[in-house]
Design a protein around this motif. Sequence first.
Motif, PDB file in Angstrom:
ATOM      1  N   LEU A 117       0.837  -1.204   0.000  1.00 21.93           N
ATOM      2  CA  LEU A 117       0.000   0.000   0.000  1.00 21.93           C
ATOM      3  C   LEU A 117       0.871   1.253   0.000  1.00 21.93           C
ATOM      4  O   LEU A 117       0.601   2.213  -0.734  1.00 21.93           O
ATOM      5  CB  LEU A 117      -0.908   0.001   1.231  1.00 21.93           C
ATOM      6  CG  LEU A 117      -1.785   1.251   1.423  1.00 21.93           C
ATOM      7  CD1 LEU A 117      -2.763   1.411   0.256  1.00 21.93           C
ATOM      8  CD2 LEU A 117      -2.539   1.180   2.752  1.00 21.93           C
ATOM      9  N   GLN A 118       1.927   1.256   0.815  1.00 18.51           N
ATOM     10  CA  GLN A 118       2.818   2.423   0.855  1.00 18.51           C
ATOM     11  C   GLN A 118       3.460   2.666  -0.509  1.00 18.51           C
ATOM     12  O   GLN A 118       3.619   3.816  -0.938  1.00 18.51           O
ATOM     13  CB  GLN A 118       3.901   2.208   1.910  1.00 18.51           C
ATOM     14  CG  GLN A 118       3.393   2.241   3.343  1.00 18.51           C
ATOM     15  CD  GLN A 118       4.468   1.875   4.345  1.00 18.51           C
ATOM     16  OE1 GLN A 118       5.153   0.876   4.179  1.00 18.51           O
ATOM     17  NE2 GLN A 118       4.616   2.682   5.373  1.00 18.51           N
ATOM     18  N   ARG A 120       2.155   1.862  -3.426  1.00 18.31           N
ATOM     19  CA  ARG A 120       1.130   2.393  -4.338  1.00 18.31           C
ATOM     20  C   ARG A 120       0.906   3.884  -4.091  1.00 18.31           C
ATOM     21  O   ARG A 120       0.625   4.636  -5.016  1.00 18.31           O
ATOM     22  CB  ARG A 120      -0.193   1.641  -4.136  1.00 18.31           C
ATOM     23  CG  ARG A 120      -0.133   0.128  -4.288  1.00 18.31           C
ATOM     24  CD  ARG A 120       0.052  -0.327  -5.722  1.00 18.31           C
ATOM     25  NE  ARG A 120       0.073  -1.785  -5.769  1.00 18.31           N
ATOM     26  CZ  ARG A 120      -1.006  -2.547  -5.952  1.00 18.31           C
ATOM     27  NH1 ARG A 120      -2.183  -1.977  -6.138  1.00 18.31           N
ATOM     28  NH2 ARG A 120      -0.894  -3.858  -5.975  1.00 18.31           N
ATOM     29  N   ARG A 121       1.009   4.287  -2.853  1.00 18.50           N
ATOM     30  CA  ARG A 121       0.777   5.697  -2.522  1.00 18.50           C
ATOM     31  C   ARG A 121       1.838   6.613  -3.121  1.00 18.50           C
ATOM     32  O   ARG A 121       1.607   7.802  -3.322  1.00 18.50           O
ATOM     33  CB  ARG A 121       0.747   5.875  -1.001  1.00 18.50           C
ATOM     34  CG  ARG A 121      -0.522   5.339  -0.350  1.00 18.50           C
ATOM     35  CD  ARG A 121      -0.407   5.334   1.161  1.00 18.50           C
ATOM     36  NE  ARG A 121      -1.672   5.054   1.822  1.00 18.50           N
ATOM     37  CZ  ARG A 121      -1.830   4.877   3.133  1.00 18.50           C
ATOM     38  NH1 ARG A 121      -0.766   4.953   3.926  1.00 18.50           N
ATOM     39  NH2 ARG A 121      -3.017   4.634   3.646  1.00 18.50           N
ATOM     40  N   LYS A 122       3.007   6.051  -3.385  1.00 20.83           N
ATOM     41  CA  LYS A 122       4.104   6.854  -3.934  1.00 20.83           C
ATOM     42  C   LYS A 122       4.011   7.014  -5.450  1.00 20.83           C
ATOM     43  O   LYS A 122       4.721   7.826  -6.040  1.00 20.83           O
ATOM     44  CB  LYS A 122       5.447   6.220  -3.564  1.00 20.83           C
ATOM     45  CG  LYS A 122       5.731   6.235  -2.064  1.00 20.83           C
ATOM     46  CD  LYS A 122       7.022   5.494  -1.754  1.00 20.83           C
ATOM     47  CE  LYS A 122       7.278   5.456  -0.260  1.00 20.83           C
ATOM     48  NZ  LYS A 122       8.512   4.674   0.068  1.00 20.83           N
ATOM     49  N   GLU A 132      -5.660   7.288  -6.889  1.00 19.16           N
ATOM     50  CA  GLU A 132      -4.801   7.969  -5.924  1.00 19.16           C
ATOM     51  C   GLU A 132      -5.580   8.301  -4.657  1.00 19.16           C
ATOM     52  O   GLU A 132      -5.080   8.163  -3.537  1.00 19.16           O
ATOM     53  CB  GLU A 132      -4.223   9.239  -6.541  1.00 19.16           C
ATOM     54  CG  GLU A 132      -3.226   9.947  -5.633  1.00 19.16           C
ATOM     55  CD  GLU A 132      -2.551  11.109  -6.331  1.00 19.16           C
ATOM     56  OE1 GLU A 132      -1.731  11.778  -5.672  1.00 19.16           O
ATOM     57  OE2 GLU A 132      -2.847  11.351  -7.509  1.00 19.16           O
ATOM     58  N   LYS A 133      -6.833   8.727  -4.810  1.00 18.42           N
ATOM     59  CA  LYS A 133      -7.673   9.049  -3.660  1.00 18.42           C
ATOM     60  C   LYS A 133      -7.980   7.801  -2.835  1.00 18.42           C
ATOM     61  O   LYS A 133      -8.013   7.843  -1.607  1.00 18.42           O
ATOM     62  CB  LYS A 133      -8.976   9.684  -4.133  1.00 18.42           C
ATOM     63  CG  LYS A 133      -8.798  11.054  -4.779  1.00 18.42           C
ATOM     64  CD  LYS A 133     -10.138  11.596  -5.249  1.00 18.42           C
ATOM     65  CE  LYS A 133      -9.958  12.945  -5.939  1.00 18.42           C
ATOM     66  NZ  LYS A 133     -11.260  13.481  -6.444  1.00 18.42           N
ATOM     67  N   VAL A 135      -6.187   4.850  -2.617  1.00 21.11           N
ATOM     68  CA  VAL A 135      -5.045   4.275  -1.896  1.00 21.11           C
ATOM     69  C   VAL A 135      -4.490   5.230  -0.839  1.00 21.11           C
ATOM     70  O   VAL A 135      -3.825   4.792   0.106  1.00 21.11           O
ATOM     71  CB  VAL A 135      -3.915   3.853  -2.866  1.00 21.11           C
ATOM     72  CG1 VAL A 135      -4.403   2.766  -3.815  1.00 21.11           C
ATOM     73  CG2 VAL A 135      -3.352   5.036  -3.627  1.00 21.11           C
ATOM     74  N   SER A 136      -4.745   6.516  -0.984  1.00 26.52           N
ATOM     75  CA  SER A 136      -4.232   7.476  -0.004  1.00 26.52           C
ATOM     76  C   SER A 136      -5.175   7.650   1.180  1.00 26.52           C
ATOM     77  O   SER A 136      -4.822   8.327   2.160  1.00 26.52           O
ATOM     78  CB  SER A 136      -3.988   8.839  -0.661  1.00 26.52           C
ATOM     79  OG  SER A 136      -5.203   9.367  -1.155  1.00 26.52           O
ATOM     80  N   LYS A 137      -6.322   7.027   1.122  1.00 28.14           N
ATOM     81  CA  LYS A 137      -7.288   7.134   2.216  1.00 28.14           C
ATOM     82  C   LYS A 137      -6.684   6.594   3.512  1.00 28.14           C
ATOM     83  O   LYS A 137      -6.090   5.533   3.552  1.00 28.14           O
ATOM     84  CB  LYS A 137      -8.553   6.346   1.857  1.00 28.14           C
ATOM     85  CG  LYS A 137      -9.667   6.494   2.887  1.00 28.14           C
ATOM     86  CD  LYS A 137     -10.897   5.722   2.449  1.00 28.14           C
ATOM     87  CE  LYS A 137     -12.005   5.852   3.489  1.00 28.14           C
ATOM     88  NZ  LYS A 137     -13.217   5.088   3.090  1.00 28.14           N
ATOM     89  N   HIS A 138      -6.841   7.347   4.590  1.00 29.18           N
ATOM     90  CA  HIS A 138      -6.272   6.976   5.890  1.00 29.18           C
ATOM     91  C   HIS A 138      -6.890   5.677   6.398  1.00 29.18           C
ATOM     92  O   HIS A 138      -8.105   5.481   6.332  1.00 29.18           O
ATOM     93  CB  HIS A 138      -6.522   8.092   6.900  1.00 29.18           C
ATOM     94  CG  HIS A 138      -5.916   7.833   8.245  1.00 29.18           C
ATOM     95  ND1 HIS A 138      -4.595   8.129   8.528  1.00 29.18           N
ATOM     96  CD2 HIS A 138      -6.439   7.277   9.373  1.00 29.18           C
ATOM     97  CE1 HIS A 138      -4.339   7.791   9.781  1.00 29.18           C
ATOM     98  NE2 HIS A 138      -5.436   7.267  10.326  1.00 29.18           N
ATOM     99  N   ASP A 142      -2.299   2.940   9.739  1.00 27.67           N
ATOM    100  CA  ASP A 142      -1.431   4.112   9.560  1.00 27.67           C
ATOM    101  C   ASP A 142      -1.019   4.708  10.900  1.00 27.67           C
ATOM    102  O   ASP A 142       0.109   5.178  11.069  1.00 27.67           O
ATOM    103  CB  ASP A 142      -2.147   5.193   8.735  1.00 27.67           C
ATOM    104  CG  ASP A 142      -2.184   4.861   7.254  1.00 27.67           C
ATOM    105  OD1 ASP A 142      -1.246   4.192   6.784  1.00 27.67           O
ATOM    106  OD2 ASP A 142      -3.142   5.267   6.588  1.00 27.67           O
TER     107      ASP A 142
END
Length: 380
Positions: A117-118, A120-122, A132-133, A135-138, A142
Motif C-alpha cells: 500500500l505504501q 502504491r501511494r508513492k 490515488e484518492k 489508496v491514499s485514504k487513511h 497508519d
Amino acid sequence: MIPIKYRLDSITEKEYIDMALSCINNAKNYSHKLEVFLNNIKHSEPVAGNILNRAKRFTADYPDSWCLCEWLVMPYAEMAEIRNYLDKLICADLGPINAYKENKKYRIEEIKSYHDLQSRRKKTYSVHTDIEKIVSKHIWYDDIDADFEAFRAFYDDWPKGGINYWIIEKTEIKVCPYCNISYTYSRGKTVTAQLDHFFPKSEYAILALCFYNLIPSCPACNKIKLDGTKEMASPYKDGAFKDLRITWDYAAHDKYSEKGSLTELEEMIEIKIETDSKDEQCNLTDMKIEEAYQQHRDYASEIIKKARTYANPEAQKLICNIGTSVGITPEEVERFYLGNYMDENDLKKRPLSKMTKDFYCEIIACLKADSGLMDKADDK
C-alpha cells in the motif's frame, strides 16, 4: 536451513537493552506508546497481557522504559503472535480498498500488504486520479505505523552502536541460517554481517528493534527475501528445520557407478531439499534455496565420494591411522576427512555443513538397510 538455538539470558538481555536504549531517542515516550498499545489489545490478544506482566521485572532498573525493555527482548513466539494480530488489522484495513479492484473503472491490482500500500501511494496516477484518492485514504494501521516509524531510523544506528557486531558474536552464527551456503563473518565492529528483519521493518516498524526479529544473514538471502514473504519459517522458531533434509538424485535413469569419476558424478546428480513444513517450503521456494545448491554439485559429489569411502570400515581404519599420524585426534578424524562439522550444534560454523551431515547420514542409513537385507537373506 539451520536453526538459531541461542537465547538471551538475564545478563545478555540487559546488555542488549542498554545498547538499544542508547540508540533510541525519547525511550520513555515509546515505552508509554507500547504500554498503551498492549493495554488496548490485551482483552482480545492474551499475549499482550503476558508481555505487560513480564515487563514489570524491569520497573526497578528502568522505571521510565520498562515496557520497551520487555518489548526489545520478548520471545520469538510472542513476537509472532503480535505479528499475526497486526496482519489481521492490515487485512481488515485493506479489505475496503481491495473491493475497488472488482470495478473495471479503477483497475486496481490487489494490495497484499501494508508495504505494498505504501508503494502504491508513492506512484503518480495521471490518468486514473480516483485511484490515488482510494489508496491514499487513511486507514487504522497508519496510526500504529506512524507511532513507531522512528524505530526504522533508530535501527540504522545499530552498526554505530556496535549492536550488529554484538548480535553476531553472541549468536556465534558464522554462516547464513537461511541457506547454510555463505559465511556471515564480521570484519571488525563497523563492517558486520547483514541482519535480516524476519518480519520486515517496512511492514512492521513496531518490531524493527526486537532482538529475535534480527537474523544474521548473507547478502543474497537478505536481498531476495526483501519484504514480500508472509509465511516463512524463522530460524528462531522452536523446532525450526528439524525435519528438513538435503539429499540428491540422479538426473540420468541409470544410477551412477561408484567407480565413476567426480566429474561424472557432478554432472549426473541433482541436489534435493525436502521438508513437510509449509513455512519451511516457503523459505525454499521464495528464496530459491534449492536452485542455489545446484551451484555446488562439485562439492556435493566430493561429499558423496568421501562419505561412501569413510563408511567402509577398512577405509575408515586407514583414514584414522593417517589422521593419528599427523596429530589428528580420533574425535576430529571425521571432520578432518569429510571436511566439515557433523554435530548438529556445529552446523552454524561452516558453509554446506548441513548438506555434508545429511549426505553422510543417508549413506550410512542405506548401508545399514542393505546389510539388514543381506542378514535376513542369510537367515533364510
